[in-house]
Structures are given as C-alpha cells and as structure tokens.
Design an enzyme around this catalytic site. Structure first.
Site, mmCIF file in Angstrom:
data_model
loop_
_atom_site.group_PDB
_atom_site.id
_atom_site.type_symbol
_atom_site.label_atom_id
_atom_site.label_comp_id
_atom_site.label_asym_id
_atom_site.label_seq_id
_atom_site.Cartn_x
_atom_site.Cartn_y
_atom_site.Cartn_z
ATOM 1 C CG ASP A 109 -70.395 -39.140 24.686
ATOM 2 O OD1 ASP A 109 -70.747 -40.333 24.714
ATOM 3 O OD2 ASP A 109 -69.426 -38.750 24.013
ATOM 4 C CE LYS A 137 -69.639 -37.818 20.664
ATOM 5 N NZ LYS A 137 -68.343 -38.309 21.199
HETATM 6 N N1 HPA Z 1 -65.351 -34.675 22.575
HETATM 7 C C1 HPA Z 1 -64.960 -33.926 23.638
HETATM 8 N N2 HPA Z 1 -65.510 -34.049 24.857
HETATM 9 C C2 HPA Z 1 -66.509 -34.947 24.998
HETATM 10 C C3 HPA Z 1 -66.952 -35.746 23.938
HETATM 11 C C4 HPA Z 1 -66.335 -35.602 22.647
HETATM 12 O O1 HPA Z 1 -66.670 -36.276 21.640
HETATM 13 N N3 HPA Z 1 -67.952 -36.535 24.440
HETATM 14 C C5 HPA Z 1 -68.090 -36.205 25.759
HETATM 15 N N4 HPA Z 1 -67.217 -35.244 26.113
#
Ligand code: HPA
Ligand code: MG
Length: 181
Positions: A109, A137
């Site tokens: 992320d 992401k």
């Molecule tokens: N969902 C669940 N856990 C996560 C996410 C997400 O979008 N991004 C980073 N960890």
C-alpha cells in the site's frame, strides 16, 4: 457480477475481483517468477504474515519450483526514547546471508513496512531481494523501490478478502472486495 455485497466487522464491501480473476493473476505472476529464476539459483520465499498466507499458498502451488518457504512477521515497536523505533523480523529460522530472497506479500500500500523489511534483509546480507505482491496501490505508494511481480494494481480504496482483513476479519473471503462508497 459474481457474488454479492458483504459486511465485514460492520463495513460494507462490494465484489471487485472474482476467484477466477484472482487465479489468473496468480498464474501469470507464477509464470513471471519461473521465467525470472529459470536456470538460476532459486530464492527462498518469505511469506509475510498475516495477510500473505492465502496468496503464498496459491503462489507456491502455481510455481511448481523446488523452493523453501518461511513464514515471517514484521514487528515494529517503540523502544525507549533514546533508541527510538526498533524493528525486527520474527520467525526467521535460517540466516539469509548470501541467499536470494523472494518476499511474498499480500498488498503493498504505502510501502513503508516493506521498505523497512528490505533494509533489514539487506542488513542481514541477503544476496538479492525481490518482491511478489498480489496487490499494490500505486496512488498510495511512497517507496523508492520496485515491486517486481504484481498480481493487480488497485485504486486507493480499502479492500478485504483473499487474506486481507478489516479489523482481523474477512481474510477467508475467496474473492477480493472493495469498500462500498
Ligand atoms: N485492506 C486490508 N489491509 C490492508 C490494506 C487494505 O486495503 N492496505 C494495506 N493493508
Ligand atoms: Mg500484509
């Protein structure tokens, strides 16, 4: 559309990727990895708990390579004011010095945890560190490193399922769900 809206720990989520779409992404990632390591020394897979256990199980079976897999957890905790933040890899049962490593992650992320993990793996003397992430992401990513193998790039919205949780729940959903707007 396959599947219906689900509620996980009080939040509503909408289907985003079906089981068959996920399986085809995993197959493509496995093929990429096989071709990268073809004819070379194979890496040790490092599965990042908790979230990556589902992806790692599918990826390992799709790879059809004779590789070892270790399950690690990355902890970072506040030390005393004088030593600041301390982080550590838990669960590693063998030294990584001189080894090739393929980190298996469910989602990259912001990428900050992975950045620290890579520093730590390099500090331990790993010869090569590559990353396979089922999801990324790109809009949230703040790292300055490459995620070599990516299943699917996601919009910057919260997802659950396929190993990913919301408040500890939802990991067992076989599809990927995105938070309903
Ligand atoms: N969902 C669940 N856990 C996560 C996410 C997400 O979008 N991004 C980073 N960890
Ligand atoms: Mg994770």
């Amino acid at each position: 559309m396959e599947g219906e809206t689900v509620e996980v720990a009080g939040l509503k989520f909408t289907p985003y990727l079906s089981q068959s779409q996920i399986a085809s992404r995993v197959g493509r990632v496995a093929a990429e990895i096989r071709s990268y390591y073809a004819g070379q020394e194979l890496p040790i897979l490092l599965c990042m708990l908790n979230g990556a256990f589902v992806f790692a199980a599918d990826l390992l079976r799709a790879l059809q390579m004779e590789v070892e897999i270790e399950f690690i957890r990355y902890s970072s905790y506040q030390g005393t004011a004088s030593c600041g933040e301390v982080s550590e890899i838990l669960g590693l049962r063998q030294p990584l010095r001189g080894k090739r490593v393929l980190v298996v992650e469910d989602i990259v992320d912001s990428g900050l945890t992975m950045a620290r993990l890579m520093q730590e793996l390099e500090r331990q003397g790993a010869k090569e560190v590559r990353i396979a992430a089922m999801f990324t992401k790109p809009e949230a990513f703040r790292g300055n490193y490459t995620v070599h193998h990516v299943g699917e790039e996601l919009p910057n919205r919260f997802v659950v399922g396929y190993g990913l949780d919301y408040n500890g729940l939802g990991r067992g959903l076989p599809e990927l769900y995105i938070r309903t707007e």
